[in-house]
Design a protein around this motif. Structure first.
Motif, PDB file in Angstrom:
ATOM      1  N   ALA A  97       5.225   2.175  -0.952  1.00 46.19           N
ATOM      2  CA  ALA A  97       6.276   1.574  -0.119  1.00 46.19           C
ATOM      3  C   ALA A  97       7.311   2.625   0.268  1.00 46.19           C
ATOM      4  O   ALA A  97       7.754   2.690   1.419  1.00 46.19           O
ATOM      5  CB  ALA A  97       6.931   0.409  -0.863  1.00 46.19           C
ATOM      6  N   LEU A  98       7.670   3.471  -0.686  1.00 45.10           N
ATOM      7  CA  LEU A  98       8.618   4.562  -0.412  1.00 45.10           C
ATOM      8  C   LEU A  98       8.050   5.514   0.646  1.00 45.10           C
ATOM      9  O   LEU A  98       8.742   5.895   1.601  1.00 45.10           O
ATOM     10  CB  LEU A  98       8.897   5.326  -1.721  1.00 45.10           C
ATOM     11  CG  LEU A  98       9.771   6.581  -1.614  1.00 45.10           C
ATOM     12  CD1 LEU A  98      11.211   6.195  -1.276  1.00 45.10           C
ATOM     13  CD2 LEU A  98       9.729   7.394  -2.912  1.00 45.10           C
ATOM     14  N   ALA A  99       6.777   5.865   0.485  1.00 42.54           N
ATOM     15  CA  ALA A  99       6.128   6.775   1.445  1.00 42.54           C
ATOM     16  C   ALA A  99       6.094   6.147   2.842  1.00 42.54           C
ATOM     17  O   ALA A  99       6.358   6.819   3.844  1.00 42.54           O
ATOM     18  CB  ALA A  99       4.713   7.109   0.971  1.00 42.54           C
ATOM     19  N   GLN A 100       5.787   4.851   2.910  1.00 41.13           N
ATOM     20  CA  GLN A 100       5.779   4.170   4.210  1.00 41.13           C
ATOM     21  C   GLN A 100       7.167   4.201   4.826  1.00 41.13           C
ATOM     22  O   GLN A 100       7.325   4.426   6.025  1.00 41.13           O
ATOM     23  CB  GLN A 100       5.298   2.709   4.045  1.00 41.13           C
ATOM     24  CG  GLN A 100       3.793   2.550   3.839  1.00 41.13           C
ATOM     25  CD  GLN A 100       2.994   2.687   5.136  1.00 41.13           C
ATOM     26  OE1 GLN A 100       3.541   2.983   6.200  1.00 41.13           O
ATOM     27  NE2 GLN A 100       1.689   2.504   5.053  1.00 41.13           N
ATOM     28  N   LYS A 101       8.180   3.961   3.973  1.00 43.00           N
ATOM     29  CA  LYS A 101       9.557   3.946   4.459  1.00 43.00           C
ATOM     30  C   LYS A 101       9.965   5.322   4.982  1.00 43.00           C
ATOM     31  O   LYS A 101      10.699   5.435   5.963  1.00 43.00           O
ATOM     32  CB  LYS A 101      10.488   3.535   3.312  1.00 43.00           C
ATOM     33  CG  LYS A 101      11.710   2.789   3.772  1.00 43.00           C
ATOM     34  CD  LYS A 101      12.437   2.160   2.609  1.00 43.00           C
ATOM     35  CE  LYS A 101      13.687   1.453   3.109  1.00 43.00           C
ATOM     36  NZ  LYS A 101      14.408   0.810   2.018  1.00 43.00           N
ATOM     37  N   MET A 102       9.479   6.367   4.337  1.00 43.25           N
ATOM     38  CA  MET A 102       9.819   7.729   4.751  1.00 43.25           C
ATOM     39  C   MET A 102       8.872   8.228   5.839  1.00 43.25           C
ATOM     40  O   MET A 102       8.909   9.412   6.208  1.00 43.25           O
ATOM     41  CB  MET A 102       9.820   8.664   3.536  1.00 43.25           C
ATOM     42  CG  MET A 102      10.950   8.338   2.557  1.00 43.25           C
ATOM     43  SD  MET A 102      10.943   9.405   1.087  1.00 43.25           S
ATOM     44  CE  MET A 102      11.642  10.930   1.762  1.00 43.25           C
ATOM     45  N   ASN A 103       8.008   7.335   6.308  1.00 42.24           N
ATOM     46  CA  ASN A 103       7.140   7.636   7.462  1.00 42.24           C
ATOM     47  C   ASN A 103       6.130   8.755   7.195  1.00 42.24           C
ATOM     48  O   ASN A 103       5.803   9.536   8.080  1.00 42.24           O
ATOM     49  CB  ASN A 103       8.003   7.973   8.678  1.00 42.24           C
ATOM     50  CG  ASN A 103       7.301   7.615   9.972  1.00 42.24           C
ATOM     51  OD1 ASN A 103       6.325   6.848   9.964  1.00 42.24           O
ATOM     52  ND2 ASN A 103       7.757   8.165  11.071  1.00 42.24           N
ATOM     53  N   VAL A 104       5.660   8.804   5.948  1.00 36.59           N
ATOM     54  CA  VAL A 104       4.641   9.782   5.573  1.00 36.59           C
ATOM     55  C   VAL A 104       3.272   9.165   5.831  1.00 36.59           C
ATOM     56  O   VAL A 104       3.093   7.963   5.713  1.00 36.59           O
ATOM     57  CB  VAL A 104       4.745  10.103   4.063  1.00 36.59           C
ATOM     58  CG1 VAL A 104       3.666  11.081   3.656  1.00 36.59           C
ATOM     59  CG2 VAL A 104       6.113  10.627   3.742  1.00 36.59           C
ATOM     60  N   LYS A 105       2.300   9.982   6.136  1.00 40.62           N
ATOM     61  CA  LYS A 105       0.942   9.502   6.319  1.00 40.62           C
ATOM     62  C   LYS A 105       0.370   9.065   4.965  1.00 40.62           C
ATOM     63  O   LYS A 105       0.385   9.841   4.004  1.00 40.62           O
ATOM     64  CB  LYS A 105       0.090  10.625   6.914  1.00 40.62           C
ATOM     65  CG  LYS A 105      -1.179  10.131   7.523  1.00 40.62           C
ATOM     66  CD  LYS A 105      -1.847  11.212   8.367  1.00 40.62           C
ATOM     67  CE  LYS A 105      -3.101  10.635   9.005  1.00 40.62           C
ATOM     68  NZ  LYS A 105      -3.903  11.658   9.664  1.00 40.62           N
ATOM     69  N   VAL A 106      -0.109   7.845   4.897  1.00 31.47           N
ATOM     70  CA  VAL A 106      -0.686   7.318   3.662  1.00 31.47           C
ATOM     71  C   VAL A 106      -2.193   7.174   3.853  1.00 31.47           C
ATOM     72  O   VAL A 106      -2.642   6.500   4.775  1.00 31.47           O
ATOM     73  CB  VAL A 106      -0.075   5.943   3.308  1.00 31.47           C
ATOM     74  CG1 VAL A 106      -0.722   5.379   2.047  1.00 31.47           C
ATOM     75  CG2 VAL A 106       1.440   6.039   3.141  1.00 31.47           C
ATOM     76  N   ILE A 107      -2.963   7.844   2.999  1.00 30.78           N
ATOM     77  CA  ILE A 107      -4.422   7.875   3.177  1.00 30.78           C
ATOM     78  C   ILE A 107      -5.114   7.282   1.948  1.00 30.78           C
ATOM     79  O   ILE A 107      -5.162   7.903   0.884  1.00 30.78           O
ATOM     80  CB  ILE A 107      -4.905   9.331   3.402  1.00 30.78           C
ATOM     81  CG1 ILE A 107      -4.155   9.919   4.608  1.00 30.78           C
ATOM     82  CG2 ILE A 107      -6.420   9.378   3.616  1.00 30.78           C
ATOM     83  CD1 ILE A 107      -3.936  11.401   4.513  1.00 30.78           C
ATOM     84  N   PRO A 108      -5.672   6.079   2.093  1.00 31.65           N
ATOM     85  CA  PRO A 108      -6.342   5.459   0.936  1.00 31.65           C
ATOM     86  C   PRO A 108      -7.783   5.962   0.827  1.00 31.65           C
ATOM     87  O   PRO A 108      -8.509   5.995   1.812  1.00 31.65           O
ATOM     88  CB  PRO A 108      -6.324   3.973   1.302  1.00 31.65           C
ATOM     89  CG  PRO A 108      -6.381   3.946   2.800  1.00 31.65           C
ATOM     90  CD  PRO A 108      -5.690   5.201   3.279  1.00 31.65           C
ATOM     91  N   LEU A 109      -8.189   6.376  -0.362  1.00 32.31           N
ATOM     92  CA  LEU A 109      -9.579   6.796  -0.564  1.00 32.31           C
ATOM     93  C   LEU A 109     -10.384   5.654  -1.191  1.00 32.31           C
ATOM     94  O   LEU A 109      -9.846   4.818  -1.920  1.00 32.31           O
ATOM     95  CB  LEU A 109      -9.642   8.036  -1.450  1.00 32.31           C
ATOM     96  CG  LEU A 109      -8.930   9.281  -0.904  1.00 32.31           C
ATOM     97  CD1 LEU A 109      -9.223  10.490  -1.802  1.00 32.31           C
ATOM     98  CD2 LEU A 109      -9.348   9.596   0.532  1.00 32.31           C
ATOM     99  N   VAL A 110     -11.663   5.653  -0.887  1.00 34.24           N
ATOM    100  CA  VAL A 110     -12.550   4.606  -1.406  1.00 34.24           C
ATOM    101  C   VAL A 110     -12.854   4.859  -2.879  1.00 34.24           C
ATOM    102  O   VAL A 110     -13.076   5.999  -3.287  1.00 34.24           O
ATOM    103  CB  VAL A 110     -13.870   4.609  -0.603  1.00 34.24           C
ATOM    104  CG1 VAL A 110     -14.902   3.683  -1.239  1.00 34.24           C
ATOM    105  CG2 VAL A 110     -13.608   4.215   0.851  1.00 34.24           C
TER     106      VAL A 110
END
Lengths: 234, 234
Positions: A106-119
């Motif tokens: 949530a913090l990363a989203q708020k700071m507009n960082v790219k969030v990359i989920p791995l399988v």
């Protein structure tokens, strides 16, 4: 506020000796990362070593999120602002699902960082796949209340909701209460309701069975005190 | 009724050129299987070839489940009774989740066959991980009603439920209606409700953003007509 950094959500195994369930891009991602936010540092270090034995762990930076210290949060924010590539790992399975990792995302989203989920392995989805119950509509409820009457009420409420919406209801239990939960399911649910018990997913002793309540009553298993997902569809 | 057979639930990629997200035990499992129940034969053949180029596809047996023919179901039952090792594959992602595979798994469970789910890409879990929204309690609702007032009512109902239970609500949309769904979300939800849009998961143009409704209004994106998961937490 934007940054060039990124945060990788890195799944780790949910059973012993089950690295074979991890995609190859996990190793290549670990090779690129020097900054980690983890639920448990020992677990994280051991996991990285199991994937890349030659990795010099001392060169990596770890922050443990369980401690919830403000100084740690400030440090994570600094890493993000510096544009670092960060790896997020939980103690088992996919970070952000049923663990404290979500607040870092949530913090990363708020700071507009790219969030990359791995399988990687997730016991909820694997249990649902193998249950044969409805995968078009489902709900994960975490833990149920421990004591009656709240517990029985919750089970009845989930069964009613399941019937009304044709929705699979999933929940988990502390392993030593697995047998108690099966008893409570049998006591509170209708004979025709289907219940799936999914134990030790991806493990050597994986065991996933779906039966009606009526059928479970006829041949009650003694459940191991192992991680288990319970599912019902009324 | 028991059998020595087993049915493997085999995930396939959800984006172009994303085999790197598949664990190595998928290849080793494909190597062992001669009997397949699949959502789409062409997709299945192409996938097997992409993993094991030397595989002689003509030696494999396929039944397509989309056709729902009774003779096909009888054939699947025969394979199970013969104790064959069967592979189940959907058109994308994990079989049994939001596809017709669940009824084959239900049949396998009923016939007491070992059901073995393999790890692979699932857009619901990946979107949830990357959203930063609550992963301890969440609900996948499939498609929403298309027309108003049912659509607006459903969105408001999901938002209320999300608030009451602190539960992330997930749903999907036909890609060409993505922008309409974002409009409807903005129209019906509170300014502080967080909405995550997760597009092209595991793909080259993966894009996963969480903002409040208020923030989305300020900078409305034009969404690509690509597979998308929507999430909200009120």
């Amino acid at each position: 506020m934007s940054s060039n950094g990124s945060i990788y959500l890195i799944p780790i195994p949910i059973a012993e000796n089950s690295n074979i369930f991890l995609p190859p891009n996990i190793a290549s991602t670990l090779n690129e990362i020097k900054y980690y936010v983890v639920e448990n540092i020992r677990t994280a270090r051991r996991f990285i070593k199991s994937i890349i034995p030659e990795m010099v762990i001392e060169n990596l930076n770890f922050i443990e999120i369980n401690k919830h210290e403000e100084t740690d949060l400030q440090q994570i924010k600094r890493w993000i602002k510096q544009g670092e590539t960060i790896g997020l790992m939980s103690e088992a399975g996919c970070p952000g699902i049923a663990d404290p990792g979500a607040e870092i995302v949530a913090l990363a989203q708020k700071m507009n960082v790219k969030v990359i989920p791995l399988v990687g392995p997730n016991s909820i989805i694997l249990a649902l796949m193998a249950s044969g119950l409805n995968g078009q509509s489902f709900c994960f409820n975490g833990y149920l209340p421990i004591k009656d009457p709240a517990r029985s009420q919750k089970l009845k409420q989930l069964e009613q909701l399941s019937k009304k919406e044709n929705q699979t209801q999933l929940f988990i239990e502390t392993p030593y209460r697995n047998n108690q939960l099966l008893q409570d399911l049998i006591k509170n649910c209708s004979p025709q309701t289907r219940v799936c018990i999914a134990q030790n997913i991806t493990g050597e002793h994986e065991w996933i069975k779906t039966k009606t309540v009526e059928e479970w009553v006829k041949s009650m298993p003694v459940l191991a005190k192992e991680p288990t997902v319970f599912l019902l569809l009324a």
